[in-house]
Design a protein around this motif. Structure first.
Motif, PDB file in Angstrom:
ATOM      1  N   ALA A   1       0.833  -1.208   0.000  1.00 54.20           N
ATOM      2  CA  ALA A   1       0.000   0.000   0.000  1.00 54.20           C
ATOM      3  C   ALA A   1       0.867   1.257   0.000  1.00 54.20           C
ATOM      4  O   ALA A   1       0.587   2.212  -0.739  1.00 54.20           O
ATOM      5  CB  ALA A   1      -0.933  -0.003   1.208  1.00 54.20           C
ATOM      6  N   TYR A   2       1.920   1.267   0.809  1.00 47.90           N
ATOM      7  CA  TYR A   2       2.800   2.432   0.843  1.00 47.90           C
ATOM      8  C   TYR A   2       3.559   2.607  -0.473  1.00 47.90           C
ATOM      9  O   TYR A   2       3.750   3.728  -0.936  1.00 47.90           O
ATOM     10  CB  TYR A   2       3.785   2.339   2.010  1.00 47.90           C
ATOM     11  N   LYS A   3       3.963   1.499  -1.101  1.00 49.32           N
ATOM     12  CA  LYS A   3       4.637   1.592  -2.397  1.00 49.32           C
ATOM     13  C   LYS A   3       3.686   2.178  -3.444  1.00 49.32           C
ATOM     14  O   LYS A   3       4.100   2.969  -4.299  1.00 49.32           O
ATOM     15  CB  LYS A   3       5.140   0.220  -2.846  1.00 49.32           C
ATOM     16  N   GLU A   4       2.435   1.775  -3.374  1.00 48.54           N
ATOM     17  CA  GLU A   4       1.434   2.337  -4.281  1.00 48.54           C
ATOM     18  C   GLU A   4       1.310   3.845  -4.039  1.00 48.54           C
ATOM     19  O   GLU A   4       1.242   4.632  -4.981  1.00 48.54           O
ATOM     20  CB  GLU A   4       0.082   1.660  -4.070  1.00 48.54           C
ATOM     21  N   GLY A   5       1.308   4.227  -2.776  1.00 45.20           N
ATOM     22  CA  GLY A   5       1.252   5.643  -2.447  1.00 45.20           C
ATOM     23  C   GLY A   5       2.453   6.394  -2.972  1.00 45.20           C
ATOM     24  O   GLY A   5       2.333   7.522  -3.448  1.00 45.20           O
TER      25      GLY A   5
ATOM     26  N   SER B   1       4.142   5.659  -5.622  1.00 45.87           N
ATOM     27  CA  SER B   1       4.031   5.789  -7.076  1.00 45.87           C
ATOM     28  C   SER B   1       3.096   6.935  -7.454  1.00 45.87           C
ATOM     29  O   SER B   1       3.284   7.584  -8.480  1.00 45.87           O
ATOM     30  CB  SER B   1       3.571   4.477  -7.712  1.00 45.87           C
ATOM     31  N   ILE B   2       2.108   7.188  -6.611  1.00 50.53           N
ATOM     32  CA  ILE B   2       1.157   8.278  -6.860  1.00 50.53           C
ATOM     33  C   ILE B   2       1.741   9.619  -6.430  1.00 50.53           C
ATOM     34  O   ILE B   2       1.578  10.635  -7.096  1.00 50.53           O
ATOM     35  CB  ILE B   2      -0.169   8.011  -6.124  1.00 50.53           C
ATOM     36  N   SER B   3       2.425   9.620  -5.296  1.00 46.12           N
ATOM     37  CA  SER B   3       2.960  10.852  -4.725  1.00 46.12           C
ATOM     38  C   SER B   3       4.388  10.614  -4.225  1.00 46.12           C
ATOM     39  O   SER B   3       4.614  10.460  -3.021  1.00 46.12           O
ATOM     40  CB  SER B   3       2.046  11.314  -3.590  1.00 46.12           C
ATOM     41  N   PRO B   4       5.350  10.589  -5.139  1.00 48.99           N
ATOM     42  CA  PRO B   4       6.722  10.213  -4.770  1.00 48.99           C
ATOM     43  C   PRO B   4       7.422  11.183  -3.807  1.00 48.99           C
ATOM     44  O   PRO B   4       8.397  10.807  -3.175  1.00 48.99           O
ATOM     45  CB  PRO B   4       7.451  10.150  -6.109  1.00 48.99           C
ATOM     46  N   ASN B   5       6.927  12.399  -3.691  1.00 53.33           N
ATOM     47  CA  ASN B   5       7.565  13.373  -2.806  1.00 53.33           C
ATOM     48  C   ASN B   5       6.823  13.564  -1.488  1.00 53.33           C
ATOM     49  O   ASN B   5       7.037  14.556  -0.794  1.00 53.33           O
ATOM     50  CB  ASN B   5       7.716  14.715  -3.526  1.00 53.33           C
TER      51      ASN B   5
ATOM     52  N   PRO C   1       6.659  12.791   2.134  1.00 55.80           N
ATOM     53  CA  PRO C   1       7.543  12.194   3.134  1.00 55.80           C
ATOM     54  C   PRO C   1       6.822  11.253   4.099  1.00 55.80           C
ATOM     55  O   PRO C   1       7.428  10.318   4.618  1.00 55.80           O
ATOM     56  CB  PRO C   1       8.123  13.403   3.873  1.00 55.80           C
ATOM     57  N   THR C   2       5.532  11.462   4.315  1.00 59.95           N
ATOM     58  CA  THR C   2       4.791  10.605   5.248  1.00 59.95           C
ATOM     59  C   THR C   2       4.652   9.191   4.697  1.00 59.95           C
ATOM     60  O   THR C   2       4.830   8.217   5.431  1.00 59.95           O
ATOM     61  CB  THR C   2       3.407  11.201   5.555  1.00 59.95           C
ATOM     62  N   VAL C   3       4.347   9.074   3.417  1.00 59.49           N
ATOM     63  CA  VAL C   3       4.222   7.747   2.795  1.00 59.49           C
ATOM     64  C   VAL C   3       5.559   7.011   2.884  1.00 59.49           C
ATOM     65  O   VAL C   3       5.618   5.845   3.273  1.00 59.49           O
ATOM     66  CB  VAL C   3       3.770   7.863   1.325  1.00 59.49           C
ATOM     67  N   THR C   4       6.629   7.710   2.536  1.00 55.34           N
ATOM     68  CA  THR C   4       7.951   7.090   2.542  1.00 55.34           C
ATOM     69  C   THR C   4       8.390   6.739   3.955  1.00 55.34           C
ATOM     70  O   THR C   4       8.961   5.671   4.195  1.00 55.34           O
ATOM     71  CB  THR C   4       8.976   8.013   1.855  1.00 55.34           C
ATOM     72  N   TYR C   5       8.099   7.605   4.905  1.00 52.96           N
ATOM     73  CA  TYR C   5       8.429   7.324   6.305  1.00 52.96           C
ATOM     74  C   TYR C   5       7.684   6.070   6.781  1.00 52.96           C
ATOM     75  O   TYR C   5       8.278   5.186   7.409  1.00 52.96           O
ATOM     76  CB  TYR C   5       8.066   8.520   7.195  1.00 52.96           C
TER      77      TYR C   5
END
Length: 86
Positions: A20-24, A26-30, A32-36
């Motif tokens: 789910a986070y990887k999908e996020g 791909s949609i919004s690569p910048n 920081p919350t998704v990546t964190y």
């Protein structure tokens, strides 16, 4: 994606949370919350190398954000446990 990832994480399904986070990402690569959150999921799974990479990405994309500050803390803890002070 963040909410789905958080839900999967809360029910003990880290693999689905990571997807789910990887999908996020791909949609919004910048974002920081998704990546964190992805980094935290990797860390909880014991995949420290991937966690380190994602924490570093958070710091690169948004160095003054709250997720970046938290990432610095996690990285410090990881390197301290490894006794890697360089």
């Amino acid at each position: 994606a963040v909410l789905n990832g958080n839900l999967y994480q809360s029910i003990g399904d880290p693999e689905s949370a990571i997807e789910a986070y990887k999908e996020g990402q791909s949609i919004s690569p910048n974002d920081p919350t998704v990546t964190y959150n992805l980094a935290i999921s990797y860390l909880k799974q014991g995949n420290v190398a991937e966690a380190i990479s994602e924490f570093q990405t958070v710091i690169q994309i948004s160095p003054n954000s709250n997720p970046a500050l938290l990432s610095y803390g996690h990285l410090a803890g990881i390197f301290y446990q490894r006794e890697d002070y360089d």
